[in-house]
Design a protein around this motif. Structure first.
Motif, mmCIF file in Angstrom:
data_model
loop_
_atom_site.group_PDB
_atom_site.id
_atom_site.type_symbol
_atom_site.label_atom_id
_atom_site.label_comp_id
_atom_site.label_asym_id
_atom_site.label_seq_id
_atom_site.Cartn_x
_atom_site.Cartn_y
_atom_site.Cartn_z
ATOM 1 N N GLY A 15 0.816 -1.207 0.000
ATOM 2 C CA GLY A 15 0.000 0.000 0.000
ATOM 3 C C GLY A 15 0.849 1.256 0.000
ATOM 4 N N ARG A 26 -0.680 6.959 2.540
ATOM 5 C CA ARG A 26 -1.274 5.615 2.645
ATOM 6 C C ARG A 26 -2.710 5.654 3.170
ATOM 7 N NH1 ARG A 26 -3.666 1.611 3.094
ATOM 8 N NH2 ARG A 26 -2.954 -0.527 3.491
ATOM 9 N N PRO A 27 -3.027 6.456 4.216
ATOM 10 C CA PRO A 27 -4.413 6.496 4.699
ATOM 11 C C PRO A 27 -5.416 6.967 3.642
ATOM 12 C CG PRO A 27 -2.936 7.390 6.361
ATOM 13 C CD PRO A 27 -2.122 7.205 5.120
ATOM 14 N N ARG A 30 -6.592 3.914 1.757
ATOM 15 C CA ARG A 30 -6.957 2.733 2.548
ATOM 16 C C ARG A 30 -8.347 2.235 2.202
ATOM 17 N NH1 ARG A 30 -6.000 4.553 7.542
ATOM 18 N NH2 ARG A 30 -3.884 3.731 7.578
ATOM 19 N N SER A 34 -9.454 -1.362 0.537
ATOM 20 C CA SER A 34 -10.404 -2.233 1.247
ATOM 21 C C SER A 34 -11.572 -2.589 0.349
ATOM 22 C CB SER A 34 -10.920 -1.534 2.507
ATOM 23 O OG SER A 34 -9.868 -1.282 3.411
#
Length: 203
Positions: A15, A26-27, A30, A34
Motif C-alpha cells: 500500500g 497511505r491512509p 486505505r 479495502s
C-alpha cells in the motif's frame, strides 16, 4: 482503476508503494484498497502486499466504472422555510440518511444530517419551531456529486468526509463565481451497500 493498474503491473506491491506512486498518503487510499479487496478484484497478504485475484475478469473492472446516475435515488427535499420539527418527521418517515434543502426551482441550498438535528434539539425545547436554514450545512461546505461521477468517487467522498448521504446535482452557470446546483437525486450508504450486494451476486 489506477490502483488496479499498478497492482496488475507490479504485484506484489505494498500500500505504501501504491500511495507513493499516486503521490498521496497511505491512509488516503486505505478505503479504496479495502473496497477492491471486498469486491474480489485483489487479494492481500501481510508482509507481501497486494496482488490480482486469480478470478479477476475485465468485466469486473468495468463494474467499478458504474456511474452515480445508474444507482441514484430520489432526493427527499424540504424548503428553507420548513421547521426543524418538519425535518425530523421527514427524516424518519422517509427513513433516509439526510435531507436536501432546495428552493422552489430545485436549486440546492443546503443539507441536513441526523447529527445536525440531534445537536440542535438536545436540551432545546424551542428547537422544533426553528427554521431549517439555521441548522443546515451550506455552500461551500457542501459535498456533492454529479450524475456522471463514478460511484467509487462518491464512496470515497462519503468515507473521507464521514457523511451518510450526498446530493446528486447538475451545475448551472448563473453569472457568479459559484454555479447554481440543480438537485436531481441522492446517493447514500444504503445505495453503496446495494451496489456491493449486486456486485457480489453478479461476480
Amino acid at each position: 482503476m489506477e490502483i488496479l493498474d499498478f497492482i496488475h503491473k507490479q504485484a506484489p506491491i505494498t500500500g505504501e508503494q501504491i500511495a507513493e506512486q499516486l503521490g498521496v498518503s497511505r491512509p488516503t487510499i486505505r478505503s479504496d484498497l479495502s473496497l477492491l479487496v471486498m469486491l474480489g478484484h485483489i487479494n492481500a497478504k501481510p508482509k507481501v502486499g497486494y496482488f490480482p485475484n486469480k478470478s479477476f475478469r475485465e468485466e469486473q473492472a468495468n463494474g467499478l466504472k458504474l456511474k452515480v446516475k445508474q444507482v441514484q435515488s430520489m432526493p427527499v427535499i424540504v424548503r428553507k422555510t420548513a421547521t426543524v420539527g418538519d425535518a425530523v418527521v421527514a427524516l424518519f418517515v422517509d427513513n433516509v440518511g439526510g435531507l436536501v434543502v432546495a428552493d422552489e426551482e430545485g436549486m440546492l441550498l443546503g443539507v441536513i444530517s441526523p447529527k445536525d438535528l440531534l445537536k440542535v434539539t438536545l436540551g432545546n425545547p424551542a428547537a422544533a419551531s426553528m427554521p431549517v436554514s439555521l441548522v443546515m450545512t451550506r455552500k461551500p461546505q457542501l459535498i456533492t456529486v454529479t450524475p456522471d461521477d463514478d460511484v467509487i468517487e462518491a464512496a470515497r467522498k462519503m468515507s473521507e468526509h464521514q457523511i451518510d448521504m450526498l446530493p446528486v446535482v447538475i451545475p448551472h452557470e448563473n453569472g457568479s463565481d459559484q454555479p447554481s446546483l440543480e438537485v436531481v437525486g441522492r446517493i447514500s450508504k444504503t445505495t453503496m451497500t446495494r451496489v456491493l450486494l449486486d456486485a457480489a451476486r453478479k461476480w
